[in-house]
Design a protein around this motif. Structure first.
Motif, PDB file in Angstrom:
ATOM      1  N   ALA A   7       0.836  -1.198   0.000  1.00 22.55           N
ATOM      2  CA  ALA A   7       0.000   0.000   0.000  1.00 22.55           C
ATOM      3  C   ALA A   7       0.872   1.250   0.000  1.00 22.55           C
ATOM      4  O   ALA A   7       0.601   2.221  -0.711  1.00 22.55           O
ATOM      5  N   CYS A   8       1.956   1.202   0.771  1.00 22.89           N
ATOM      6  CA  CYS A   8       2.882   2.343   0.830  1.00 22.89           C
ATOM      7  C   CYS A   8       3.563   2.543  -0.526  1.00 22.89           C
ATOM      8  O   CYS A   8       3.697   3.667  -1.007  1.00 22.89           O
ATOM      9  N   LEU A   9       3.979   1.436  -1.127  1.00 19.40           N
ATOM     10  CA  LEU A   9       4.636   1.496  -2.438  1.00 19.40           C
ATOM     11  C   LEU A   9       3.730   2.150  -3.469  1.00 19.40           C
ATOM     12  O   LEU A   9       4.152   3.028  -4.234  1.00 19.40           O
ATOM     13  N   ILE A  10       2.485   1.733  -3.483  1.00 26.72           N
ATOM     14  CA  ILE A  10       1.520   2.295  -4.430  1.00 26.72           C
ATOM     15  C   ILE A  10       1.302   3.782  -4.163  1.00 26.72           C
ATOM     16  O   ILE A  10       1.316   4.599  -5.087  1.00 26.72           O
ATOM     17  N   GLU A  11       1.115   4.135  -2.906  1.00 27.40           N
ATOM     18  CA  GLU A  11       0.844   5.530  -2.547  1.00 27.40           C
ATOM     19  C   GLU A  11       1.998   6.447  -2.935  1.00 27.40           C
ATOM     20  O   GLU A  11       1.800   7.540  -3.460  1.00 27.40           O
ATOM     21  N   VAL A  12       3.222   5.977  -2.686  1.00 26.31           N
ATOM     22  CA  VAL A  12       4.394   6.817  -2.994  1.00 26.31           C
ATOM     23  C   VAL A  12       4.585   6.970  -4.496  1.00 26.31           C
ATOM     24  O   VAL A  12       4.678   8.086  -5.028  1.00 26.31           O
ATOM     25  N   LEU A  13       4.653   5.854  -5.224  1.00 27.82           N
ATOM     26  CA  LEU A  13       4.924   5.929  -6.662  1.00 27.82           C
ATOM     27  C   LEU A  13       3.792   6.581  -7.447  1.00 27.82           C
ATOM     28  O   LEU A  13       4.028   7.285  -8.426  1.00 27.82           O
ATOM     29  N   ALA A  14       2.573   6.362  -7.022  1.00 28.36           N
ATOM     30  CA  ALA A  14       1.429   6.910  -7.754  1.00 28.36           C
ATOM     31  C   ALA A  14       1.259   8.403  -7.536  1.00 28.36           C
ATOM     32  O   ALA A  14       0.497   9.051  -8.255  1.00 28.36           O
ATOM     33  N   THR A  15       1.973   8.965  -6.576  1.00 30.71           N
ATOM     34  CA  THR A  15       1.847  10.407  -6.302  1.00 30.71           C
ATOM     35  C   THR A  15       3.105  11.189  -6.634  1.00 30.71           C
ATOM     36  O   THR A  15       3.144  12.401  -6.449  1.00 30.71           O
ATOM     37  N   VAL A  16       4.133  10.525  -7.160  1.00 33.43           N
ATOM     38  CA  VAL A  16       5.357  11.224  -7.555  1.00 33.43           C
ATOM     39  C   VAL A  16       5.158  11.805  -8.954  1.00 33.43           C
ATOM     40  O   VAL A  16       4.839  11.065  -9.889  1.00 33.43           O
ATOM     41  N   PRO A  17       5.330  13.121  -9.129  1.00 35.63           N
ATOM     42  CA  PRO A  17       5.202  13.709 -10.470  1.00 35.63           C
ATOM     43  C   PRO A  17       6.200  13.057 -11.422  1.00 35.63           C
ATOM     44  O   PRO A  17       7.327  12.745 -11.031  1.00 35.63           O
ATOM     45  N   SER A  18       5.791  12.828 -12.654  1.00 31.22           N
ATOM     46  CA  SER A  18       6.667  12.141 -13.610  1.00 31.22           C
ATOM     47  C   SER A  18       7.996  12.858 -13.807  1.00 31.22           C
ATOM     48  O   SER A  18       9.016  12.220 -14.061  1.00 31.22           O
ATOM     49  N   ASP A  19       7.986  14.182 -13.658  1.00 32.21           N
ATOM     50  CA  ASP A  19       9.226  14.950 -13.823  1.00 32.21           C
ATOM     51  C   ASP A  19      10.217  14.686 -12.695  1.00 32.21           C
ATOM     52  O   ASP A  19      11.400  15.030 -12.810  1.00 32.21           O
ATOM     53  N   HIS A  20       9.745  14.108 -11.581  1.00 37.23           N
ATOM     54  CA  HIS A  20      10.601  13.895 -10.424  1.00 37.23           C
ATOM     55  C   HIS A  20      11.072  12.452 -10.294  1.00 37.23           C
ATOM     56  O   HIS A  20      11.809  12.132  -9.356  1.00 37.23           O
ATOM     57  N   VAL A  21      10.655  11.577 -11.196  1.00 33.80           N
ATOM     58  CA  VAL A  21      10.968  10.155 -11.081  1.00 33.80           C
ATOM     59  C   VAL A  21      12.471   9.901 -11.061  1.00 33.80           C
ATOM     60  O   VAL A  21      12.972   9.123 -10.241  1.00 33.80           O
ATOM     61  N   GLU A  22      13.214  10.543 -11.972  1.00 32.35           N
ATOM     62  CA  GLU A  22      14.659  10.326 -12.034  1.00 32.35           C
ATOM     63  C   GLU A  22      15.331  10.758 -10.741  1.00 32.35           C
ATOM     64  O   GLU A  22      16.265  10.102 -10.268  1.00 32.35           O
ATOM     65  N   ALA A  23      14.864  11.859 -10.147  1.00 27.90           N
ATOM     66  CA  ALA A  23      15.436  12.334  -8.880  1.00 27.90           C
ATOM     67  C   ALA A  23      15.153  11.331  -7.759  1.00 27.90           C
ATOM     68  O   ALA A  23      16.004  11.094  -6.892  1.00 27.90           O
ATOM     69  N   VAL A  24      13.970  10.730  -7.779  1.00 22.17           N
ATOM     70  CA  VAL A  24      13.612   9.716  -6.774  1.00 22.17           C
ATOM     71  C   VAL A  24      14.520   8.501  -6.915  1.00 22.17           C
ATOM     72  O   VAL A  24      15.007   7.944  -5.915  1.00 22.17           O
ATOM     73  N   LYS A  25      14.777   8.060  -8.132  1.00 27.64           N
ATOM     74  CA  LYS A  25      15.635   6.903  -8.370  1.00 27.64           C
ATOM     75  C   LYS A  25      17.066   7.176  -7.912  1.00 27.64           C
ATOM     76  O   LYS A  25      17.726   6.305  -7.327  1.00 27.64           O
ATOM     77  N   GLU A  26      17.531   8.403  -8.154  1.00 29.54           N
ATOM     78  CA  GLU A  26      18.878   8.778  -7.720  1.00 29.54           C
ATOM     79  C   GLU A  26      18.965   8.836  -6.194  1.00 29.54           C
ATOM     80  O   GLU A  26      19.951   8.385  -5.597  1.00 29.54           O
ATOM     81  N   ALA A  27      17.937   9.385  -5.569  1.00 23.75           N
ATOM     82  CA  ALA A  27      17.912   9.467  -4.110  1.00 23.75           C
ATOM     83  C   ALA A  27      17.880   8.066  -3.493  1.00 23.75           C
ATOM     84  O   ALA A  27      18.548   7.798  -2.487  1.00 23.75           O
ATOM     85  N   TYR A  28      17.119   7.165  -4.106  1.00 21.01           N
ATOM     86  CA  TYR A  28      17.031   5.781  -3.618  1.00 21.01           C
ATOM     87  C   TYR A  28      18.399   5.106  -3.689  1.00 21.01           C
ATOM     88  O   TYR A  28      18.820   4.416  -2.754  1.00 21.01           O
TER      89      TYR A  28
END
Length: 206
Positions: A7-28
């Protein structure tokens, strides 16, 4: 527990703006010491496959991590690839291409599939439907260049088309149109329009 994690995985990924996805992957990767978010999600979503969730669960989670440009290129290609063309999907996609991604989509499409988006559309459509999609898929300035050249090509001049195109542009768009026309057709737009018109009409357009 497992369901809470999902549920957490869905909530986080489904609310991340597409423009921020690369930044999220780098932060991870930074937080986990080089971890691959896409690979870890692939593993996580495969654990429940076939029982609680289906392949669509995995596919959706992976797509949420895709670059915005890739999310446009793949369905555009799928709509025209193979036997027949999915006109409904193709129309919806081409007519809603975001302006900020337009150039990148054309570049990535050519890179991924070995053909330009315009050439693919040209080969899969016909008549007025082709004209609409070809113009809609192009950058507006390029579409204007093609249209204004067509209005002056051959015998006679489509004066109404010249008026529609030139008078509908603001000053910045006219300057861009002049530059693109000269670059694409190796001749001056002002001189070409002047050679195809006369009198007050010529003065008004040039």
């Amino acid at each position: 527990d497992c369901l809470r994690e999902e549920a957490c995985l869905i909530e986080v990924l489904a609310t991340v703006p597409s423009d921020h996805v690369e930044a999220v992957k780098e932060a991870y990767a930074a937080i986990t010491g080089g971890g691959d978010l896409a690979a870890d999600i692939e593993k996580k979503t495969s654990e429940q496959n076939g029982y609680i969730f289906t392949n669509w669960w995995r596919h959706t989670m992976k797509q949420l991590l895709a670059k915005p440009v890739d999310l446009w290129c793949q369905p555009l290609y799928d709509a025209m690839n193979g036997l027949g063309t999915d006109e409904n999907t193709l129309t919806a996609l081409v007519c809603t291409i975001p302006e900020k991604y337009r150039d990148a989509i054309h570049q990535e499409y050519h890179k991924k599939y070995g053909k330009t988006l315009l050439s693919h559309i040209d080969s899969e459509t016909s008549f007025n439907y082709k004209k609409v999609l070809m113009n809609q898929a192009q950058h507006p300035a390029y579409a204007r260049c093609s249209a204004i050249d067509a209005a002056m090509r051959g015998v006679g001049t489509d004066e109404q088309q010249l008026i529609r195109i030139i008078c509908a542009c603001d000053h910045k768009e006219r300057q861009e149109l002049k530059e693109l026309y000269e670059r694409h057709f190796s001749k001056s737009l002002v001189d070409t329009v002047a050679s195809e018109t006369s009198g007050d009409f010529k003065k008004a357009l040039t």
